[in-house]
Design a protein around this motif. Structure first.
Motif, PDB file in Angstrom:
ATOM      1  N   GLY A   1      36.290  48.046  41.463  1.00  0.00           N
ATOM      2  CA  GLY A   1      37.722  48.310  41.309  1.00  0.00           C
ATOM      3  C   GLY A   1      38.077  49.775  41.166  1.00  0.00           C
ATOM      4  O   GLY A   1      39.246  50.121  41.073  1.00  0.00           O
ATOM      5  N   ALA A   2      37.081  50.683  41.116  1.00  0.00           N
ATOM      6  CA  ALA A   2      37.384  52.091  40.853  1.00  0.00           C
ATOM      7  C   ALA A   2      38.150  52.756  41.986  1.00  0.00           C
ATOM      8  O   ALA A   2      38.773  53.793  41.788  1.00  0.00           O
ATOM      9  CB  ALA A   2      36.093  52.864  40.585  1.00  0.00           C
ATOM     10  N   ASN A   3      38.118  52.189  43.193  1.00  0.00           N
ATOM     11  CA  ASN A   3      38.859  52.771  44.311  1.00  0.00           C
ATOM     12  C   ASN A   3      40.200  52.090  44.517  1.00  0.00           C
ATOM     13  O   ASN A   3      40.810  52.212  45.574  1.00  0.00           O
ATOM     14  CB  ASN A   3      38.018  52.690  45.599  1.00  0.00           C
ATOM     15  CG  ASN A   3      38.509  53.667  46.644  1.00  0.00           C
ATOM     16  OD1 ASN A   3      38.924  54.774  46.321  1.00  0.00           O
ATOM     17  ND2 ASN A   3      38.477  53.275  47.904  1.00  0.00           N
ATOM     18  N   LEU A   7      44.572  49.721  39.776  1.00  0.00           N
ATOM     19  CA  LEU A   7      43.743  49.501  38.599  1.00  0.00           C
ATOM     20  C   LEU A   7      43.489  50.802  37.847  1.00  0.00           C
ATOM     21  O   LEU A   7      43.373  50.800  36.618  1.00  0.00           O
ATOM     22  CB  LEU A   7      42.412  48.856  39.000  1.00  0.00           C
ATOM     23  CG  LEU A   7      42.515  47.475  39.659  1.00  0.00           C
ATOM     24  CD1 LEU A   7      41.128  46.918  39.944  1.00  0.00           C
ATOM     25  CD2 LEU A   7      43.285  46.514  38.778  1.00  0.00           C
ATOM     26  N   GLN A   8      43.372  51.916  38.564  1.00  0.00           N
ATOM     27  CA  GLN A   8      43.169  53.200  37.891  1.00  0.00           C
ATOM     28  C   GLN A   8      44.389  53.562  37.029  1.00  0.00           C
ATOM     29  O   GLN A   8      44.242  54.115  35.938  1.00  0.00           O
ATOM     30  CB  GLN A   8      42.925  54.316  38.918  1.00  0.00           C
ATOM     31  CG  GLN A   8      41.563  54.244  39.602  1.00  0.00           C
ATOM     32  CD  GLN A   8      40.452  54.802  38.715  1.00  0.00           C
ATOM     33  OE1 GLN A   8      40.628  55.013  37.521  1.00  0.00           O
ATOM     34  NE2 GLN A   8      39.298  55.021  39.306  1.00  0.00           N
ATOM     35  N   GLU A   9      45.577  53.258  37.508  1.00  0.00           N
ATOM     36  CA  GLU A   9      46.786  53.629  36.767  1.00  0.00           C
ATOM     37  C   GLU A   9      47.195  52.552  35.756  1.00  0.00           C
ATOM     38  O   GLU A   9      48.122  52.756  34.970  1.00  0.00           O
ATOM     39  CB  GLU A   9      47.931  53.907  37.736  1.00  0.00           C
ATOM     40  CG  GLU A   9      49.063  54.709  37.110  1.00  0.00           C
ATOM     41  CD  GLU A   9      49.721  55.661  38.084  1.00  0.00           C
ATOM     42  OE1 GLU A   9      49.006  56.526  38.632  1.00  0.00           O
ATOM     43  OE2 GLU A   9      50.930  55.533  38.298  1.00  0.00           O
ATOM     44  N   LEU A  10      46.502  51.423  35.778  1.00  0.00           N
ATOM     45  CA  LEU A  10      46.773  50.374  34.793  1.00  0.00           C
ATOM     46  C   LEU A  10      46.199  50.796  33.439  1.00  0.00           C
ATOM     47  O   LEU A  10      45.003  51.023  33.318  1.00  0.00           O
ATOM     48  CB  LEU A  10      46.129  49.061  35.250  1.00  0.00           C
ATOM     49  CG  LEU A  10      46.429  47.835  34.393  1.00  0.00           C
ATOM     50  CD1 LEU A  10      47.886  47.436  34.521  1.00  0.00           C
ATOM     51  CD2 LEU A  10      45.520  46.676  34.798  1.00  0.00           C
ATOM     52  N   PRO A  11      47.022  50.925  32.408  1.00  0.00           N
ATOM     53  CA  PRO A  11      46.501  51.401  31.119  1.00  0.00           C
ATOM     54  C   PRO A  11      45.490  50.438  30.508  1.00  0.00           C
ATOM     55  O   PRO A  11      45.636  49.215  30.610  1.00  0.00           O
ATOM     56  CB  PRO A  11      47.763  51.491  30.242  1.00  0.00           C
ATOM     57  CG  PRO A  11      48.908  51.547  31.199  1.00  0.00           C
ATOM     58  CD  PRO A  11      48.487  50.734  32.380  1.00  0.00           C
ATOM     59  N   VAL A 195      51.686  43.605  34.753  1.00  0.00           N
ATOM     60  CA  VAL A 195      52.038  44.974  35.115  1.00  0.00           C
ATOM     61  C   VAL A 195      51.669  45.248  36.570  1.00  0.00           C
ATOM     62  O   VAL A 195      52.473  45.771  37.353  1.00  0.00           O
ATOM     63  CB  VAL A 195      51.331  45.978  34.178  1.00  0.00           C
ATOM     64  CG1 VAL A 195      51.671  47.406  34.581  1.00  0.00           C
ATOM     65  CG2 VAL A 195      51.732  45.722  32.733  1.00  0.00           C
ATOM     66  N   THR A 196      50.454  44.871  36.960  1.00  0.00           N
ATOM     67  CA  THR A 196      50.019  45.092  38.335  1.00  0.00           C
ATOM     68  C   THR A 196      50.804  44.214  39.305  1.00  0.00           C
ATOM     69  O   THR A 196      51.131  44.645  40.423  1.00  0.00           O
ATOM     70  CB  THR A 196      48.509  44.819  38.468  1.00  0.00           C
ATOM     71  OG1 THR A 196      47.812  45.677  37.570  1.00  0.00           O
ATOM     72  CG2 THR A 196      48.032  45.084  39.872  1.00  0.00           C
ATOM     73  N   ALA A 197      51.137  43.005  38.910  1.00  0.00           N
ATOM     74  CA  ALA A 197      51.947  42.133  39.763  1.00  0.00           C
ATOM     75  C   ALA A 197      53.314  42.754  40.027  1.00  0.00           C
ATOM     76  O   ALA A 197      53.858  42.650  41.134  1.00  0.00           O
ATOM     77  CB  ALA A 197      52.106  40.759  39.107  1.00  0.00           C
ATOM     78  N   CYS A 198      53.868  43.420  39.027  1.00  0.00           N
ATOM     79  CA  CYS A 198      55.165  44.087  39.185  1.00  0.00           C
ATOM     80  C   CYS A 198      55.051  45.241  40.175  1.00  0.00           C
ATOM     81  O   CYS A 198      55.944  45.458  40.996  1.00  0.00           O
ATOM     82  CB  CYS A 198      55.644  44.580  37.823  1.00  0.00           C
ATOM     83  SG  CYS A 198      57.324  45.271  37.826  1.00  0.00           S
TER      84      CYS A 198
END
Length: 408
Positions: A1-3, A7-11, A195-198
Motif C-alpha cells: 500500500g505504500a504507493n 493510504l499515505q495521506e490517510l492519518p 475517510v478514504t471512501a469519501c
C-alpha cells in the motif's frame, strides 16, 4: 500500500500522522534522552540503523520503542520511493528459524538523538477534550440509571441548543425530505475506511506531505481522536476515543449568513450546499464554522494518467480558490430522487447510502430521512434517547448529525 497516495495521506488512527515513519517513545524515556517531538532519532541494532522523527506518547511502555512498518522503499513508485525509513533494516535475518518469519518485537536497539528537528505531517488538533462535549462516554451503570429516569419523566427537559430551543433564525421548511445521520460511537473503531471512501466518491485530491504540514489537507471527513485526560487518573492506561466528523448540515448554519456571494446556501432538504462556481474564496464560512469541516482548495490539483479515470463523473472537480465540503453525497441523493420520481413515488428508506456509510465495516453510520418516522436513522435515535447527543449543541446550530455515546 505504500504507493497508494490515498493510504499515505490517510492519518494513522492513533498518532494522526501521514506520509512518514515516526518513532514512538515514552515521555520518561524522552526526558532521559533529552528528546522532544519531531527530534530526529537514530536507532541502531546489531543489523542496521534507521533515522526517523520522535513522537512522544504514553501509549508505549517505558523502555520500549515502537516504529510503524511499511515505509522506506528504495523503489516501488513515486509515492513510496524515499519516503520514511525501513524498520526491517533493524531486524535480524532468519530470526525465527522454526517458522521462517521475522522477529517483529523484542529487538534491542540503541537510540541516539540527532541534531535536527523536523515537522510531523499530522492532522491532530488537541489530544484532549478540555471539557468540551465532542466525544461523550457513558458507563453501563449510568446508562441503566438514565434509562430509568427517562421512563419516569412526563416531559423531557429542553437542553440548551437542543430541539425546541429559542433561536433568532426563521424556521426552515423541509416540505419533502430532511436528510440526517446517526453515528454510533460505540461501534466506531477509528479504522478510517470512511475517510478514504469519501476521497474516492467525491474526487478529493491528495495534497502531499508538505501541504499537510501546512494544514492544507482536503479531506471532507476526518476521524477525531482524543485521549482520556491523564490529570484525572495518571495511573490509568491510555484510552482513545474516535468520532467521525463531517459537515453537520446545520439548520442554523453559521457558514451561510457570512458568505458575501451566497455560495453557501440552505437547500429545501436541509443540506448546507456549496455552489463552487459562485465561491470567490473569502473563507469566511470556514472561519465561522465551529466544526472546522470546510476545506479551501489552494491549487489546481492534477490527476495524472491513469488516475484521471478514477474520477466520479457525477461530482465536480474543484479548482483553485474555492471552499469545498461534505454534502451527504448529494449526487447519490439526486440519483435516488430521480429514479423515485420516474416511478411516481418517494425515496424509500435505505435506498440511499452515503460513501462513508457504505464503507463502514462496523456499520456505525446510518443515513436517512428525518421526516420519515419509520426510517432507520430515526429508529436508532428513538431507541437510544439516553445515548444521543449532538456535538457542540449548546451553540444552537441545530445539526442534522446525532451521535450515540460510547459505552464503557
Amino acid at each position: 500500500g505504500a504507493n497508494r497516495p490515498w493510504l499515505q495521506e490517510l492519518p494513522d488512527p492513533i498518532t494522526q500522522i501521514t506520509w512518514d515513519t515516526w518513532i514512538e517513545i515514552h515521555p520518561d524515556d524522552a526526558r532521559k534522552l533529552d528528546v522532544e517531538r519531531g527530534d530526529m532519532i537514530q536507532l541502531a541494532s546489531d543489523h542496521g540503523t534507521i533515522e526517523a522523527p520522535a513522537y512522544i506518547t504514553a501509549g508505549v511502555r517505558p523502555g520500549t520503542i515502537a516504529v510503524p512498518l511499511g515505509q522506506g522503499h528504495s523503489e516501488y513508485g513515486r509515492y513510496a520511493r524515499g519516503n520514511g525509513a525501513n524498520v526491517i533494516e533493524l531486524l535480524p535475518p532468519n530470526s525465527l528459524p522454526s517458522s521462517g518469519g521475522m522477529k517483529w518485537s523484542n529487538v534491542e536497539v540503541k537510540p541516539t538523538k540527532r541534531g535536527d528537528r523536523v515537522p510531523l505531517a499530522d492532522v491532530a488538533g488537541s489530544d484532549y477534550l478540555h471539557g468540551r462535549n465532542i466525544v461523550q462516554i457513558v458507563s453501563v451503570e449510568e446508562l441503566l440509571r438514565k434509562t430509568g429516569d427517562l421512563e419516569k419523566q412526563e416531559s423531557p427537559e429542553v437542553k440548551p441548543g437542543g430541539p425546541g430551543s429559542p433561536t433568532l433564525y426563521p424556521p426552515h421548511d423541509h416540505p419533502d425530505y430532511r436528510w440526517g445521520m446517526t453515528i454510533d460511537l460505540d461501534k466506531c473503531t477509528g479504522c478510517s475506511a470512511c475517510v478514504t471512501a469519501c476521497y474516492a466518491e467525491n474526487n478529493i485530491p491528495v495534497v502531499g506531505k508538505r501541504q499537510v504540514e501546512l494544514g492544507r489537507e482536503l479531506s471532507w471527513l476526518r476521524i477525531e481522536r482524543y485521549f482520556d485526560d491523564p490529570s484525572n487518573d495518571p495511573a490509568a492506561p491510555l484510552k482513545a476515543e474516535f468520532l467521525p466528523m463531517m459537515c453537520q448540515q446545520c439548520d442554523n448554519a453559521p457558514c451561510e449568513p457570512v458568505c458575501p456571494v451566497y455560495a453557501a446556501y440552505h437547500t429545501p432538504e436541509g443540506l448546507n450546499a456549496q455552489v463552487y462556481n459562485r465561491c470567490v474564496g473569502t473563507r469566511y464560512c470556514s472561519n465561522n464554522c465551529p466544526y472546522k469541516v470546510r476545506r479551501f482548495n489552494w491549487f489546481d490539483y492534477e490527476f495524472p494518467e491513469p488516475l484521471n479515470w478514477q474520477l466520479n463523473p457525477d461530482v465536480t472537480v474543484r479548482t483553485k480558490g474555492v471552499m469545498e465540503k461534505c454534502t451527504f453525497c448529494v449526487q447519490r441523493i439526486v440519483e435516488a430522487k430521480n429514479n423515485a420520481k420516474q416511478e411516481g413515488r418517494k425515496v424509500e428508506d435505505d435506498e440511499i447510502k452515503t460513501a462513508c456509510q457504505q464503507s463502514c465495516p462496523a456499520q456505525a453510520i446510518v443515513f436517512g430521512d428525518l421526516k420519515n418516522p419509520d426510517s432507520e436513522v430515526n429508529k436508532l435515535r428513538d431507541k437510544n434517547t439516553e445515548r444521543g447527543y449532538r456535538v457542540l449543541e449548546e451553540l444552537n446550530t441545530q445539526p442534522a448529525v446525532e451521535y450515540l455515546k460510547e459505552i464503557r
